[in-house]
Design an enzyme around this catalytic site. Structure first.
Site, PDB file in Angstrom:
ATOM      1  CE1 TYR A   1      -3.710  -2.370   0.461  1.00 37.25           C
ATOM      2  CE2 TYR A   1      -4.671  -0.287   1.124  1.00 37.25           C
ATOM      3  CZ  TYR A   1      -4.819  -1.584   0.715  1.00 37.25           C
ATOM      4  OH  TYR A   1      -6.079  -2.098   0.556  1.00 37.25           O
TER       5      TYR A   1
ATOM      6  CE  LYS B   1       1.126 -17.608  -2.235  1.00 33.19           C
ATOM      7  NZ  LYS B   1       0.156 -18.729  -2.331  1.00 33.19           N
TER       8      LYS B   1
ATOM      9  CG  ASP C   1      -2.958 -20.053  -0.979  1.00 33.92           C
ATOM     10  OD1 ASP C   1      -2.424 -20.022   0.154  1.00 33.92           O
ATOM     11  OD2 ASP C   1      -2.479 -20.709  -1.925  1.00 33.92           O
TER      12      ASP C   1
ATOM     13  CG  ASP D   1      -8.321  -4.224   1.487  1.00 33.94           C
ATOM     14  OD1 ASP D   1      -9.229  -3.672   2.129  1.00 33.94           O
ATOM     15  OD2 ASP D   1      -8.264  -4.216   0.238  1.00 33.94           O
TER      16      ASP D   1
ATOM     17  CG  ASP E   1     -14.023  -6.228   2.351  1.00 37.68           C
ATOM     18  OD1 ASP E   1     -13.803  -5.498   3.339  1.00 37.68           O
ATOM     19  OD2 ASP E   1     -14.428  -5.794   1.263  1.00 37.68           O
TER      20      ASP E   1
HETATM   21  C1  IPM Z   1     -10.510  -0.541   3.791  1.00 37.94           C
HETATM   22  C2  IPM Z   1     -10.712   0.046   2.427  1.00 37.94           C
HETATM   23  C3  IPM Z   1      -9.509   0.929   2.108  1.00 37.94           C
HETATM   24  C4  IPM Z   1      -8.289   0.032   2.063  1.00 37.94           C
HETATM   25  C5  IPM Z   1      -9.648   1.764   0.824  1.00 37.94           C
HETATM   26  C6  IPM Z   1     -10.899   2.610   0.844  1.00 37.94           C
HETATM   27  C7  IPM Z   1      -8.444   2.620   0.578  1.00 37.94           C
HETATM   28  O1  IPM Z   1     -10.905  -0.955   1.489  1.00 37.94           O
HETATM   29  O2  IPM Z   1     -10.391   0.234   4.761  1.00 37.94           O
HETATM   30  O3  IPM Z   1     -10.469  -1.760   3.894  1.00 37.94           O
HETATM   31  O4  IPM Z   1      -7.989  -0.594   1.024  1.00 37.94           O
HETATM   32  O5  IPM Z   1      -7.611  -0.057   3.078  1.00 37.94           O
HETATM   33 MG    MG Z   2     -11.055  -2.914   2.296  1.00 41.61          MG
END
Ligand code: IPM
Ligand code: MG
Length: 372
Positions: free
Chosen positions: A137, A192, A224, A248, A252
């Site tokens: 990042y 990884k 993975d 990230d 999710d």
């Molecule tokens: C998160 C989001 C952010 C990230 C984006 C909006 C930059 O997806 O906070 O998970 O990738 O960290």
């Molecule tokens: Mg995110």
């Protein structure tokens, strides 16, 4: 002494959900000073930048930041430094918010909302700890250029740099082991290492730090496989620690196991325990302004803020039990609604939490649960 909160609602549903969390904070009877500033697309519209200096300075001077969400498709064509997402990346970087806590908890009443079988998610309580200021990042160099080697010399190419330094890995590993001590005493470090030098180093350093935490079990897992195990047997995890990019993606995935991303708070802390608190979900421009967004993730983020940055753990407990009681009373925003529960909007949900906090007892204000 009063504590200062920077309130940054942002875009989309951000303003609606943050307003409810502010309402909840206001009835707690705590010396809180709240100051609001624009961020993301809203700030771009007003000041031509997603993270204007005034907003950044307010955030730096505050004990904690209550953040809504940023982003809208209409900004996709802007140059990258002007896009709403840069605001959150900028705040993380400028405030050194390296430790990101993303709990994935499956609330008893919402087991049916998960896409997984109820028995896989009932009682699920895992904590993803994502490193937030390093990795691909932020690694330099990055950019576009003409390839001088590789498969197609002379072609246009783009590149990013994945990198982690020893202190960056050490400090996030300490955060994870310490968090595990407060919970199930198990850490899964996701890497990884079979392919990437950066993550072989990550694994080596995590093993070194682990020597100081013999009471915590450490497990290593390739990313993975971790993605697979999260849907196969999510309850086998306790604390998951990983880098920025893998975190990230996995966070999710983990949030969806609970079936209700609208319920999940998150916290990003620096070494001074200054923190940014935000819902795990995004700005949802498709439902913005409709008054139907679920404010509970933001309200629960405010609870995390009270616990981690403002030294008010009892107030945090009060908010969390108020949220549980409104769920038990049957209140549901559309994202978590199911047959036999009462569909409410953003504001009504906030009001219900406030009522529960004031001791009215959310259960008493609903006498019948209507079907819609
Ligand atoms: C998160 C989001 C952010 C990230 C984006 C909006 C930059 O997806 O906070 O998970 O990738 O960290
Ligand atoms: Mg995110």
């Amino acid at each position: 002494m009063s504590m200062k909160i920077a309130v940054l609602p942002g875009d989309g549903i951000g303003t609606e959900i943050v307003a409810e969390a502010v309402k909840v904070l206001q009835v707690l009877d705590l010396p809180l000073e709240m100051e609001q500033a624009p961020v993301g697309g809203a700030a771009y519209e007003l000041h031509g930048h997603p993270l204007p200096e005034g907003t950044l300075n307010l955030a730096k001077s505050a004990d904690a930041i209550l953040f809504g969400a940023v982003g809208d498709w209409k900004y996709d064509k802007l140059d990258r430094p002007l896009r709403p997402e840069q605001a959150i990346l900028g705040l993380r970087k400028h405030l050194g918010l390296f430790a990101n806590f993303r709990p994935a908890i499956c609330y008893e009443q919402l087991v049916g909302a998960s896409s997984l079988k109820p028995e896989l998610v009932a009682g699920l309580d895992i904590l993803i700890i994502r490193e937030l200021t390093g990795d691909i990042y932020f690694g330099q160099p990055r950019g576009r250029r003409t390839a001088v080697d590789g498969l197609f010399p002379g072609a246009d190419e783009a590149f990013d740099t994945m990198r982690y330094s020893r202190p960056e890995i050490e400090r996030i590993a300490h955060v994870a082991f310490q968090a595990a001590r407060q919970r199930g005493r198990k850490v899964t470090s996701v890497d990884k290492a079979n392919v990437l030098e950066t993550f072989q180093f990550w694994k080596d350093v995590v093993i070194e730090v682990h020597a100081q935490y013999p009471d915590v079990e450490l497990q290593h897992m390739y990313v993975d496989n971790a993605a697979m195990q999260l849907v196969k047997s999510p309850k086998s995890f306790d604390v998951v620690v990983t880098g920025n990019m893998f975190g990230d993606i996995l966070s999710d995935e983990a949030s969806m196991l609970t079936g209700s991303i609208g319920m999940l708070p998150s916290a990003s802390l620096n070494d001074r325990k200054q923190g940014l608190y935000e819902p795990s979900h995004g700005s949802a421009p498709d439902i913005a302004g409709k008054g139907i967004a679920n404010p509970l993730a933001t309200i629960l983020s405010a609870a995390m803020m009270l616990r981690f940055s403002l030294q008010a753990p009892e107030a945090a407990d009060r908010i969390e039990s108020a949220v549980k009681s409104v769920l038990a009373a049957g209140y549901r925003t559309p994202d978590i609604w199911s047959e036999g529960t009462q569909k409410v909007g953003t504001r009504e949900m906030g009001d219900a939490v406030v009522a529960a906090l004031m001791g009215n007892g959310a259960g008493k204000t609903i006498t019948t649960i209507t079907k819609s």
